[in-house]
Design an enzyme around this catalytic site. Structure first.
Site, PDB file in Angstrom:
ATOM      1  N   TYR A 142      30.236  71.867  72.182  1.00  0.00           N
ATOM      2  CA  TYR A 142      31.346  71.970  71.232  1.00  0.00           C
ATOM      3  C   TYR A 142      31.159  73.115  70.240  1.00  0.00           C
ATOM      4  O   TYR A 142      32.124  73.616  69.673  1.00  0.00           O
ATOM      5  CB  TYR A 142      31.499  70.666  70.435  1.00  0.00           C
ATOM      6  CG  TYR A 142      32.365  69.618  71.102  1.00  0.00           C
ATOM      7  CD1 TYR A 142      32.042  69.122  72.361  1.00  0.00           C
ATOM      8  CD2 TYR A 142      33.494  69.120  70.468  1.00  0.00           C
ATOM      9  CE1 TYR A 142      32.829  68.150  72.966  1.00  0.00           C
ATOM     10  CE2 TYR A 142      34.288  68.151  71.062  1.00  0.00           C
ATOM     11  CZ  TYR A 142      33.955  67.671  72.312  1.00  0.00           C
ATOM     12  OH  TYR A 142      34.736  66.722  72.895  1.00  0.00           O
ATOM     13  N   ASP A 225      26.274  61.193  85.057  1.00  0.00           N
ATOM     14  CA  ASP A 225      27.262  60.813  86.087  1.00  0.00           C
ATOM     15  C   ASP A 225      26.983  59.406  86.590  1.00  0.00           C
ATOM     16  O   ASP A 225      27.897  58.593  86.756  1.00  0.00           O
ATOM     17  CB  ASP A 225      27.301  61.842  87.227  1.00  0.00           C
ATOM     18  CG  ASP A 225      25.942  62.109  87.860  1.00  0.00           C
ATOM     19  OD1 ASP A 225      24.897  61.778  87.245  1.00  0.00           O
ATOM     20  OD2 ASP A 225      25.909  62.644  88.989  1.00  0.00           O
ATOM     21  N   ASP A 249      31.775  62.250  74.526  1.00  0.00           N
ATOM     22  CA  ASP A 249      33.238  62.266  74.448  1.00  0.00           C
ATOM     23  C   ASP A 249      33.812  61.551  75.667  1.00  0.00           C
ATOM     24  O   ASP A 249      34.692  60.690  75.553  1.00  0.00           O
ATOM     25  CB  ASP A 249      33.718  63.724  74.393  1.00  0.00           C
ATOM     26  CG  ASP A 249      35.225  63.830  74.299  1.00  0.00           C
ATOM     27  OD1 ASP A 249      35.823  63.081  73.499  1.00  0.00           O
ATOM     28  OD2 ASP A 249      35.813  64.647  75.035  1.00  0.00           O
ATOM     29  N   ASP A 253      35.346  57.363  76.043  1.00  0.00           N
ATOM     30  CA  ASP A 253      36.702  57.005  76.483  1.00  0.00           C
ATOM     31  C   ASP A 253      36.630  55.991  77.613  1.00  0.00           C
ATOM     32  O   ASP A 253      37.413  55.039  77.673  1.00  0.00           O
ATOM     33  CB  ASP A 253      37.471  58.240  76.968  1.00  0.00           C
ATOM     34  CG  ASP A 253      38.378  58.825  75.892  1.00  0.00           C
ATOM     35  OD1 ASP A 253      38.035  58.681  74.700  1.00  0.00           O
ATOM     36  OD2 ASP A 253      39.407  59.423  76.242  1.00  0.00           O
TER      37      ASP A 253
END
Ligand code: IPM
Ligand code: MG
Length: 368
Positions: A142, A225, A249, A253
């Site tokens: 980021y 993953d 991030d 979610d």
């Protein structure tokens, strides 16, 4: 003693609608629990851009650094899609995170019993779920340099850099271990040490911090993953998940949706402790600005309300009052209160944002 100070930044989209309900809850604590805050409200994101031409005015940044805690609604919306990257609403939020040095982002994913049926996963996979994602929030891809879109030969190249220093990994790892000690004492750290050098360093430093200072906490490592896969296969194997900014991030979610609705999940972003021992802190729902339902009075205010509960716990040492608020939310859900996001098309008439606020206030009254 002076009242603690709160800076409220409702932001864009459904942010102001859900924050209105939080303001009612804050007033309730003032009136009924003698817990009064000095509240100031300001602009962030697109709302700040519309007024000032920047998604975060310097004065607002200064107020955020002064406040005992910041509550944020949401930023962004389609209206701002074509803005230059440097003034996009999201940059306002990223600036707050960076300048307040909020390196530890706590994202709980908790499945309320009353909503277990609403998850897209089978009920027994999610019932009773209670995990916490600790996401590094001030570094990684980021913020890493170099970044940008550059000319290279006769085409352009887009570049972002994943970068972590040992001290950045060290401090967020400590916050995850501390948190685990207050929960079920387990941390699973996720990276991609199989393909990324930053992942190798991440794994090494987390292990080192563990061995030196937290040997009592159970630590495991997982490729991110695989972590995503395990989160939907058997999420209850986790207690605290520690991960970097970008993986955090995405994984948060995913974890959020396990619980049935993104409209339920709060978050806390904490920095280093100030002189008074309180960390710099910003609290915000995990959901975004939800432009598709903005202005319709449909939004679920629970994530934002639970973010205030986290503020009571982590900034103001009011764990009992935080629990009171969380239990009020649990109670209204158990009694069947549902906003539209928590219902199927045939489930009757949903509560409006304000009606959900009413129900939670009534449950708070009943808790006295
Ligand atoms: C989040 C959001 C933000 C992020 C956006 C709005 C910048 O997705 O808080 O998860 O990517 O961190
Ligand atoms: Mg996100």
């Amino acid at each position: 003693m002076a009242n603690p100070t709160l800076l409220i930044l409702p932001g864009d989209g459904i942010g102001p609608e859900v924050m209105d309900q939080v303001t009612r809850i804050i007033d309730w604590f003032g009136a009924k629990r003698d817990l009064t805050f000095d509240v100031e409200t300001d602009l962030v994101g697109g709302a700040a851009y519309d007024k000032h031409g920047t998604p975060l005015h310097d004065d607002t940044m200064a107020k955020a650094l002064e406040a005992d805690a910041v509550l944020l609604g949401a930023v962004g919306g389609p209206k701002y899609d074509d803005l230059d990257f440097s003034v996009k609403p999201e940059r306002g939020l990223l600036r707050l995170r960076k300048e307040m040095d909020l390196f530890s982002n706590l994202r709980p994913a908790q499945c309320f019993d009353a909503l277990a049926d609403f998850s897209s996963l089978k009920k027994d996979v999610v019932a009773g779920l209670d995990i916490m994602i600790v996401r590094e929030l001030t570094s990684g891809v980021y913020f890493g340099e170099p970044r940008g879109i550059f000319e290279e030969g006769n085409e352009r190249v887009g570049i972002n850099t994943q970068r972590y220093t040992e001290s950045e990994i060290d401090r967020v790892a400590r916050s995850a271990f501390e948190l685990a000690r207050r929960r079920n004492n387990k941390v699973c750290s996720m990276e991609k040490a199989n393909v990324m050098e930053s992942g190798i360093l991440w794994r090494e430093v987390v292990q080192r911090v563990h061995d030196a200072d937290y040997p009592d906490v159970e630590l495991s490592h997982m490729y991110a993953d695989n972590g995503a896969m395990q989160l939907v296969r058997a999420p209850k194997q986790f207690d605290v998940i520690l991960t970097d900014n970008l993986f955090g991030d995405i994984l948060s979610d995913c974890a959020a949706m396990l619980t049935g609705s993104l409209g339920m999940l709060p978050s806390a972003s904490l920095g280093a402790p100030n002189a008074d021992g309180r960390p710099k802190a910003l609290y915000e729902p995990v959901h975004g600005s939800a432009p598709d339902i903005t202005g319709q009075g449909k939004a679920n205010p629970i994530a934002c309300i639970l973010s205030f509960a986290m503020a009571l716990r982590y900034s103001f040492d009011q764990g009992d009052e935080a629990t009171r608020l969380e239990q009020a939310v649990e109670k209204v859900l158990a009694d069947g209160a549902r906003t539209a996001d928590l219902m199927g098309p045939e489930d009757g008439t949903p509560l409006s944002t304000t009606e959900m606020g009413d129900a939670i206030l009534a449950a708070l009254d009943a808790s006295l």
